[in-house]
Design a protein around this motif. Structure first.
Motif, PDB file in Angstrom:
ATOM      1  N   UNK A   1      47.078  -6.804  64.157  1.00 55.50           N
ATOM      2  CA  UNK A   1      47.717  -7.457  65.069  1.00 55.50           C
ATOM      3  C   UNK A   1      49.120  -6.900  65.517  1.00 55.50           C
ATOM      4  N   UNK A   2      49.189  -6.486  66.777  1.00 58.20           N
ATOM      5  CA  UNK A   2      50.450  -5.923  66.959  1.00 58.20           C
ATOM      6  C   UNK A   2      51.708  -6.851  67.648  1.00 58.20           C
ATOM      7  N   UNK A   3      52.889  -6.561  67.021  1.00 57.84           N
ATOM      8  CA  UNK A   3      54.054  -7.411  67.189  1.00 57.84           C
ATOM      9  C   UNK A   3      55.071  -6.661  68.117  1.00 57.84           C
ATOM     10  N   UNK A   4      55.722  -7.456  68.984  1.00 53.28           N
ATOM     11  CA  UNK A   4      56.645  -6.630  70.149  1.00 53.28           C
ATOM     12  C   UNK A   4      57.987  -7.428  70.107  1.00 53.28           C
ATOM     13  N   UNK A   5      58.768  -6.531  70.244  1.00 55.14           N
ATOM     14  CA  UNK A   5      60.242  -6.962  70.132  1.00 55.14           C
ATOM     15  C   UNK A   5      60.761  -6.673  71.508  1.00 55.14           C
ATOM     16  N   UNK A   6      61.353  -7.791  72.345  1.00 49.62           N
ATOM     17  CA  UNK A   6      61.557  -7.280  73.852  1.00 49.62           C
ATOM     18  C   UNK A   6      63.012  -7.627  74.100  1.00 49.62           C
ATOM     19  N   UNK A   7      63.665  -7.155  74.705  1.00 44.95           N
ATOM     20  CA  UNK A   7      64.917  -7.069  75.326  1.00 44.95           C
ATOM     21  C   UNK A   7      65.121  -6.682  76.728  1.00 44.95           C
ATOM     22  N   UNK A   8      65.851  -7.307  77.358  1.00 44.13           N
ATOM     23  CA  UNK A   8      65.896  -7.252  78.718  1.00 44.13           C
ATOM     24  C   UNK A   8      67.615  -7.497  79.508  1.00 44.13           C
ATOM     25  N   UNK A   9      67.595  -6.502  80.522  1.00 45.32           N
ATOM     26  CA  UNK A   9      68.751  -7.059  81.372  1.00 45.32           C
ATOM     27  C   UNK A   9      70.181  -6.650  80.463  1.00 45.32           C
ATOM     28  N   UNK A  10      70.228  -5.242  79.922  1.00 47.36           N
ATOM     29  CA  UNK A  10      71.503  -5.159  79.076  1.00 47.36           C
ATOM     30  C   UNK A  10      72.607  -4.854  79.848  1.00 47.36           C
ATOM     31  N   UNK A  11      72.273  -4.351  80.998  1.00 48.73           N
ATOM     32  CA  UNK A  11      73.473  -4.119  82.157  1.00 48.73           C
ATOM     33  C   UNK A  11      74.813  -3.566  81.469  1.00 48.73           C
ATOM     34  N   UNK A  12      74.351  -2.532  80.742  1.00 47.19           N
ATOM     35  CA  UNK A  12      75.618  -1.548  80.256  1.00 47.19           C
ATOM     36  C   UNK A  12      76.350  -2.270  79.124  1.00 47.19           C
ATOM     37  N   UNK A  13      76.004  -3.168  78.515  1.00 48.34           N
ATOM     38  CA  UNK A  13      76.614  -3.742  77.275  1.00 48.34           C
ATOM     39  C   UNK A  13      76.112  -3.386  76.060  1.00 48.34           C
ATOM     40  N   UNK A  14      76.646  -2.304  75.781  1.00 50.61           N
ATOM     41  CA  UNK A  14      75.997  -1.439  74.339  1.00 50.61           C
ATOM     42  C   UNK A  14      76.375  -2.199  73.202  1.00 50.61           C
ATOM     43  N   UNK A  15      77.229  -2.935  72.982  1.00 46.24           N
ATOM     44  CA  UNK A  15      77.536  -3.379  71.696  1.00 46.24           C
ATOM     45  C   UNK A  15      76.675  -4.593  71.438  1.00 46.24           C
ATOM     46  N   UNK A  16      76.352  -5.494  72.667  1.00 47.84           N
ATOM     47  CA  UNK A  16      75.325  -6.389  72.561  1.00 47.84           C
ATOM     48  C   UNK A  16      73.851  -6.009  72.203  1.00 47.84           C
ATOM     49  N   UNK A  17      73.651  -4.835  72.622  1.00 46.18           N
ATOM     50  CA  UNK A  17      72.375  -4.058  72.660  1.00 46.18           C
ATOM     51  C   UNK A  17      72.257  -3.876  71.193  1.00 46.18           C
ATOM     52  N   UNK A  18      73.170  -3.018  70.393  1.00 50.19           N
ATOM     53  CA  UNK A  18      73.090  -2.642  69.235  1.00 50.19           C
ATOM     54  C   UNK A  18      72.968  -3.813  68.236  1.00 50.19           C
ATOM     55  N   UNK A  19      73.603  -4.784  68.441  1.00 50.88           N
ATOM     56  CA  UNK A  19      73.641  -6.012  67.751  1.00 50.88           C
ATOM     57  C   UNK A  19      72.116  -6.447  67.370  1.00 50.88           C
ATOM     58  N   UNK A  20      71.494  -6.703  68.834  1.00 62.40           N
ATOM     59  CA  UNK A  20      70.275  -7.329  68.678  1.00 62.40           C
ATOM     60  C   UNK A  20      69.244  -6.198  68.211  1.00 62.40           C
ATOM     61  N   UNK A  21      69.495  -4.882  68.292  1.00 67.09           N
ATOM     62  CA  UNK A  21      68.512  -4.217  67.914  1.00 67.09           C
ATOM     63  C   UNK A  21      68.537  -4.158  66.264  1.00 67.09           C
ATOM     64  N   UNK A  22      69.553  -4.618  65.747  1.00 67.57           N
ATOM     65  CA  UNK A  22      69.582  -4.910  64.180  1.00 67.57           C
ATOM     66  C   UNK A  22      68.424  -5.653  63.777  1.00 67.57           C
TER      67      UNK A  22
END
Length: 241
Positions: free
Chosen positions: A1-22
């Motif tokens: 079974x494959x699992x997926x991690x999904x993010x959307x609408x980052x809009x240039x907010x790098x710090x938030x992106x890095x945080x959720x990627x953790x």
């Protein structure tokens, strides 16, 4: 079974992106549902982070096109007539971010010359954007930036424009076989909260936390069967712009 991690609408907010990627388990597929750029301060850094992830993890990282990337592509193709629209919708923030690595006279030359400079300097970044997917189906889940034409029982009737731009499709019953995970519409417009929204029948899942307004970037961990495994969010003080 494959699992997926999904993010959307980052809009240039790098710090938030890095945080959720953790929170991303590197064994899982990473799907980004578009709008990496515009309105935020670090669109270029977001794009380059995604490029680095694709270099490291290959097809395990999937990028969908958002309507803001669509406007960016229009601007690159028709700078004379599309620049104003792109700039007025947050694209000027992206271009100013790009400008740091462009010639000093960049902002003084005409739009056609500006685009030529961008294409020359950021060929890999542009290639990643222009080759992004319009939608992705994994198992029982349909991943889209905006949604699909829910007047039909199949997605075959949905235009590329609707996958990127449609609004309020979730107000009509989802009669397709798929659970639709989408961004584009900030979820506080659906249920008075910036947290992930799930419809009563669980056939729609909205994940856009409105990061450029709220500071909240949501991430969804979901199985290919459509079971929500976890929900994450990164909250940084809302931007002042």
């Amino acid at each position: 079974m494959k699992n997926i991690f999904v993010v959307s609408d980052i809009h240039g907010h790098y710090d938030q992106f890095v945080q959720v990627l953790s929170f991303w388990d590197k064994k899982d597929t990473l799907v980004i549902l578009g709008d990496l750029i515009d309105r935020g301060p670090q669109s270029l850094q977001v794009i380059q982070k995604v490029l680095a992830l694709k270099d490291e993890f290959g097809d395990q990282v999937i990028v969908c096109l958002g309507n803001h990337e669509d406007m960016f592509i229009d601007y690159l193709n028709f700078p004379d007539i599309k620049q104003d629209r792109f700039f007025k919708n947050g694209g000027l923030d992206t271009i100013r971010n790009f400008q740091a690595q462009l010639p000093n006279d960049f902002m003084t030359v005409n739009p056609v010359m500006q685009v030529e400079m961008i294409k020359e300097k950021y060929a890999r970044e542009i290639s990643m954007i222009t080759t992004s997917k319009i939608f992705v189906i994994i198992g029982n889940v349909l991943f889209t930036h905006a949604g699909f034409d829910s007047n039909f029982e199949t997605i075959d009737n949905t235009s590329a424009e609707d996958f990127l731009w449609i609004r309020k499709h979730y107000l009509t019953q989802n009669r397709t076989p798929y659970i639709n995970v989408f961004g584009h519409t900030p979820v506080h417009l659906i249920h008075d909260s910036s947290d992930v929204w799930v419809s009563e029948d669980a056939k729609y899942i909205g994940i856009d936390g409105g990061c450029y307004m709220t500071g909240q970037l949501n991430a969804l961990h979901i199985s290919e069967a459509g079971e929500i495994l976890n929900i994450y969010k990164s909250v940084i003080d809302p931007p002042n712009n």
